[in-house]
Design an enzyme around this catalytic site. Structure first.
Site, PDB file in Angstrom:
ATOM      1  N   ASP A 235       0.773  -1.310   0.089  1.00 38.05           N
ATOM      2  CA  ASP A 235      -0.099  -0.138   0.124  1.00 38.05           C
ATOM      3  C   ASP A 235       0.799   1.428   0.136  1.00 38.05           C
ATOM      4  OD1 ASP A 235      -2.426   1.453   0.002  1.00 38.05           O
ATOM      5  OD2 ASP A 235      -2.326   1.667   2.252  1.00 38.05           O
ATOM      6  N   SER A 256      -6.929   5.487   0.145  1.00 39.64           N
ATOM      7  CA  SER A 256      -7.256   4.207  -0.525  1.00 39.64           C
ATOM      8  C   SER A 256      -8.782   3.994  -0.148  1.00 39.64           C
ATOM      9  CB  SER A 256      -6.063   3.207  -0.292  1.00 39.64           C
ATOM     10  OG  SER A 256      -5.598   3.414   0.719  1.00 39.64           O
ATOM     11  N   GLN A 306      -5.826  -1.443  -6.582  1.00 40.24           N
ATOM     12  CA  GLN A 306      -6.247  -0.631  -5.655  1.00 40.24           C
ATOM     13  C   GLN A 306      -6.966   0.734  -6.167  1.00 40.24           C
ATOM     14  OE1 GLN A 306      -4.081   2.608  -2.869  1.00 40.24           O
ATOM     15  NE2 GLN A 306      -4.233   0.596  -1.738  1.00 40.24           N
TER      16      GLN A 306
HETATM   17  C1  GRA Z   1     -13.062   7.559   1.710  1.00 37.27           C
HETATM   18  C2  GRA Z   1     -13.995   8.020   2.753  1.00 37.27           C
HETATM   19  C3  GRA Z   1     -13.413   9.447   3.323  1.00 37.27           C
HETATM   20  C4  GRA Z   1     -15.420   8.085   2.103  1.00 37.27           C
HETATM   21  O1  GRA Z   1     -16.271   8.687   3.277  1.00 37.27           O
HETATM   22  P1  GRA Z   1     -17.486   9.781   2.950  1.00 37.27           P
HETATM   23  O2  GRA Z   1     -18.185   9.744   4.188  1.00 37.27           O
HETATM   24  O3  GRA Z   1     -18.044   9.378   1.831  1.00 37.27           O
HETATM   25  O4  GRA Z   1     -16.296  11.155   2.960  1.00 37.27           O
HETATM   26  P2  GRA Z   1     -16.489  12.144   1.881  1.00 37.27           P
HETATM   27  O5  GRA Z   1     -17.889  12.779   1.582  1.00 37.27           O
HETATM   28  O6  GRA Z   1     -15.747  11.685   0.835  1.00 37.27           O
HETATM   29  O7  GRA Z   1     -15.496  13.551   2.577  1.00 37.27           O
HETATM   30  C5  GRA Z   1     -14.261  13.223   3.148  1.00 37.27           C
HETATM   31  C6  GRA Z   1     -13.794  14.615   3.110  1.00 37.27           C
HETATM   32  O8  GRA Z   1     -13.448  15.210   1.817  1.00 37.27           O
HETATM   33  C7  GRA Z   1     -14.398  16.448   1.962  1.00 37.27           C
HETATM   34  N1  GRA Z   1     -14.927  16.427   0.397  1.00 37.27           N
HETATM   35  C8  GRA Z   1     -16.024  15.681   0.135  1.00 37.27           C
HETATM   36  N2  GRA Z   1     -16.501  16.174  -1.023  1.00 37.27           N
HETATM   37  C9  GRA Z   1     -15.401  16.997  -1.490  1.00 37.27           C
HETATM   38  C10 GRA Z   1     -15.023  17.675  -2.727  1.00 37.27           C
HETATM   39  N3  GRA Z   1     -15.773  17.555  -3.872  1.00 37.27           N
HETATM   40  N4  GRA Z   1     -14.004  18.370  -2.891  1.00 37.27           N
HETATM   41  C11 GRA Z   1     -13.279  18.550  -1.574  1.00 37.27           C
HETATM   42  N5  GRA Z   1     -13.228  17.901  -0.468  1.00 37.27           N
HETATM   43  C12 GRA Z   1     -14.307  17.255  -0.332  1.00 37.27           C
HETATM   44  C13 GRA Z   1     -15.043  16.300   3.042  1.00 37.27           C
HETATM   45  O9  GRA Z   1     -15.598  17.555   3.577  1.00 37.27           O
HETATM   46  C14 GRA Z   1     -14.259  15.373   4.050  1.00 37.27           C
HETATM   47  O10 GRA Z   1     -13.728  16.114   4.564  1.00 37.27           O
HETATM   48  P3  GRA Z   1     -13.317  16.137   6.448  1.00 37.27           P
HETATM   49  O11 GRA Z   1     -12.840  14.806   6.667  1.00 37.27           O
HETATM   50  O12 GRA Z   1     -14.596  16.466   6.880  1.00 37.27           O
HETATM   51  O13 GRA Z   1     -12.346  17.292   6.627  1.00 37.27           O
HETATM   52  C15 GRA Z   1     -14.183   7.013   3.852  1.00 37.27           C
HETATM   53  O14 GRA Z   1     -14.632   5.706   3.477  1.00 37.27           O
HETATM   54  C16 GRA Z   1     -12.616   6.738   4.400  1.00 37.27           C
HETATM   55  O15 GRA Z   1     -12.107   7.695   5.256  1.00 37.27           O
HETATM   56  N6  GRA Z   1     -12.381   5.617   4.127  1.00 37.27           N
HETATM   57  C17 GRA Z   1     -11.005   5.252   5.108  1.00 37.27           C
HETATM   58  C18 GRA Z   1      -9.965   5.486   3.807  1.00 37.27           C
HETATM   59  C19 GRA Z   1      -8.410   5.183   4.242  1.00 37.27           C
HETATM   60  O16 GRA Z   1      -8.253   5.798   5.464  1.00 37.27           O
HETATM   61  N7  GRA Z   1      -7.535   4.466   3.823  1.00 37.27           N
HETATM   62  C20 GRA Z   1      -6.373   3.978   4.074  1.00 37.27           C
HETATM   63  C21 GRA Z   1      -5.548   5.212   4.439  1.00 37.27           C
HETATM   64  S1  GRA Z   1      -4.941   5.880   2.750  1.00 37.27           S
HETATM   65  C22 GRA Z   1      -3.162   5.167   2.773  1.00 37.27           C
HETATM   66  O17 GRA Z   1      -2.810   4.611   3.674  1.00 37.27           O
HETATM   67  C23 GRA Z   1      -2.719   5.445   1.375  1.00 37.27           C
HETATM   68  C24 GRA Z   1      -1.349   5.686   1.547  1.00 37.27           C
HETATM   69  C25 GRA Z   1      -0.651   5.946   0.335  1.00 37.27           C
HETATM   70  C26 GRA Z   1       0.777   6.568   0.393  1.00 37.27           C
HETATM   71  O18 GRA Z   1       0.892   7.747   0.739  1.00 37.27           O
HETATM   72  O19 GRA Z   1       1.795   5.897   0.259  1.00 37.27           O
END
Ligand code: GRA
Length: 320
Positions: A235, A256, A306
């Site tokens: 990841d 992700s 992913q």
């Molecule tokens: C993906 C989400 C966020 C989706 O949930 P949701 O309730 O539908 O949230 P959301 O509406 O998307 O809001 C999230 C955030 O995005 C904002 N947003 C919403 N729409 C827009 C827009 N059009 N423009 C700009 N920003 C927007 C919202 O205001 C939310 O912001 P906030 O959290 O309130 O500050 C959720 O399911 C989640 O958090 N899942 C977990 C994701 C995660 O933690 N993945 C693992 C970590 S990522 C990783 O490890 C990759 C690393 C890669 C690397 O760097 O190497």
């Protein structure tokens, strides 16, 4: 009397082996991150190690730990061959994650486990992992590994950053960003095949190649453990592949959404593997990325895929 070259080489190899067996040189992934605490039948608790600057838990850590929990409920004869996960909520670094395993099905040669990762009483990830008893097959093929310089001929990310920082023309803001990267305790070593564009000026194809391995020693006994480490590693730096064609844009929000892996062959996650990452598509504030991990001898060990949310902002637009 001077030792012969062969004797000297043998001594160096023996010393390296003794060194590698020293407990404190074992990978922190094995001693801590993937060493889950058993709370109850099919219920485990995990510890965090490195937390990304986003202050949400690293997805690879949650997937790796979920796979450890699943693997603890199957016999030694079964090998993990695939997993499919959804990241449902951001992981909170302030509290531990619990892993609850459901023994979904035990078949004759396949068996499936469903794992729920829980924080604050709610699932942050669901993972289904499938295990298989090895079976011989006349059908065998794989793509050919890309031809790249070996890891010994390349510099680590840290060495590349140090070299870049020694250039007096580097802007202060870039220096600060790079020093933050150097200070992070990511338990993974990386050697990019092509030096990264630290200044992010160049439009690049959404493809990258780097050698990767877990820091520290793991040992060769436990193949399931190597798969859990690969889940952690896979990841890291995968989703940013989708941003390479857009140097003028910065991801305001990236995470992700799902992660899938297929394990094809045995490998050691503490030895260099070539990680080939590419993004065939991005659109609608999402990006798809695919990865392949190759053993140094050219065997395809792991494939993964992913999708991530990528909300990007143009950094060159006028602020007026
Ligand atoms: C993906 C989400 C966020 C989706 O949930 P949701 O309730 O539908 O949230 P959301 O509406 O998307 O809001 C999230 C955030 O995005 C904002 N947003 C919403 N729409 C827009 C827009 N059009 N423009 C700009 N920003 C927007 C919202 O205001 C939310 O912001 P906030 O959290 O309130 O500050 C959720 O399911 C989640 O958090 N899942 C977990 C994701 C995660 O933690 N993945 C693992 C970590 S990522 C990783 O490890 C990759 C690393 C890669 C690397 O760097 O190497």
């Amino acid at each position: 009397m001077a030792e012969s070259g062969a004797e000297l080489k043998r001594e160096v190899i023996d010393a390296a082996a003794r060194f590698a067996d020293t407990p404190d040189l074992r990978s922190v992934l094995v001693t801590s991150v993937l060493n889950l605490e058993k709370l109850e039948y099919d219920l485990y608790r995990g510890k965090h190690h490195w937390v990304p600057r986003s202050q949400r838990l690293f997805g690879g850590q949650i997937v790796g730990q979920a796979l450890v929990a699943a693997a603890r409920s199957v016999t030694d004869q079964l090998h993990v061959h695939s997993l499919h996960c959804y990241f449902l909520r951001a992981g909170d670094p302030k509290v531990p994650v619990l892993y609850q395993v459901d023994r979904t099905r035990d078949g004759r040669s396949f068996c499936v486990r469903s794992v729920k990762a829980i924080q604050h009483g709610q699932p942050i990830l669901t993972c289904q992992a499938s295990f298989h008893m090895s079976q011989p097959s006349p059908l065998e093929h794989q793509f050919t590994m890309p031809s790249v310089p070996p890891p010994d001929a390349l510099l680590t990310v840290e060495e590349l950053i140090q070299r870049h920082l020694s250039d007096p023309n580097v802007a202060d803001v870039t220096k600060q960003g790079l020093n933050k990267i150097l200070a992070e305790e990511v338990p993974i070593e990386i050697k990019p095949v092509n030096p990264p564009d630290f200044r992010r000026h160049v439009v690049m194809e959404p493809k990258k190649l780097f050698w990767v391995r877990a820091k520290g020693h793991i040992g060769e006994e436990d193949m399931k453990l190597h798969c859990c480490v690969a889940a952690y590693v896979s990841d890291y730096s995968l989703l940013p592949t989708a941003l390479l064609p857009y140097p003028k844009y910065r991801a305001q929000f990236s995470a992700s959404l799902d992660h899938a892996m297929w394990f094809h062959n045995t490998f050691r996650a503490d030895q260099w593997m070539l990680y080939e990452c590419e993004s065939p598509w991005a659109g609608g504030s999402r990006g798809l990325v695919q990865g392949r991990m190759w053993r140094q001898d050219g065997v395809l060990a792991v494939s993964c895929a992913q999708e991530g949310v990528l909300r990007a902002k143009n950094t060159t637009q006028s602020k007026l």
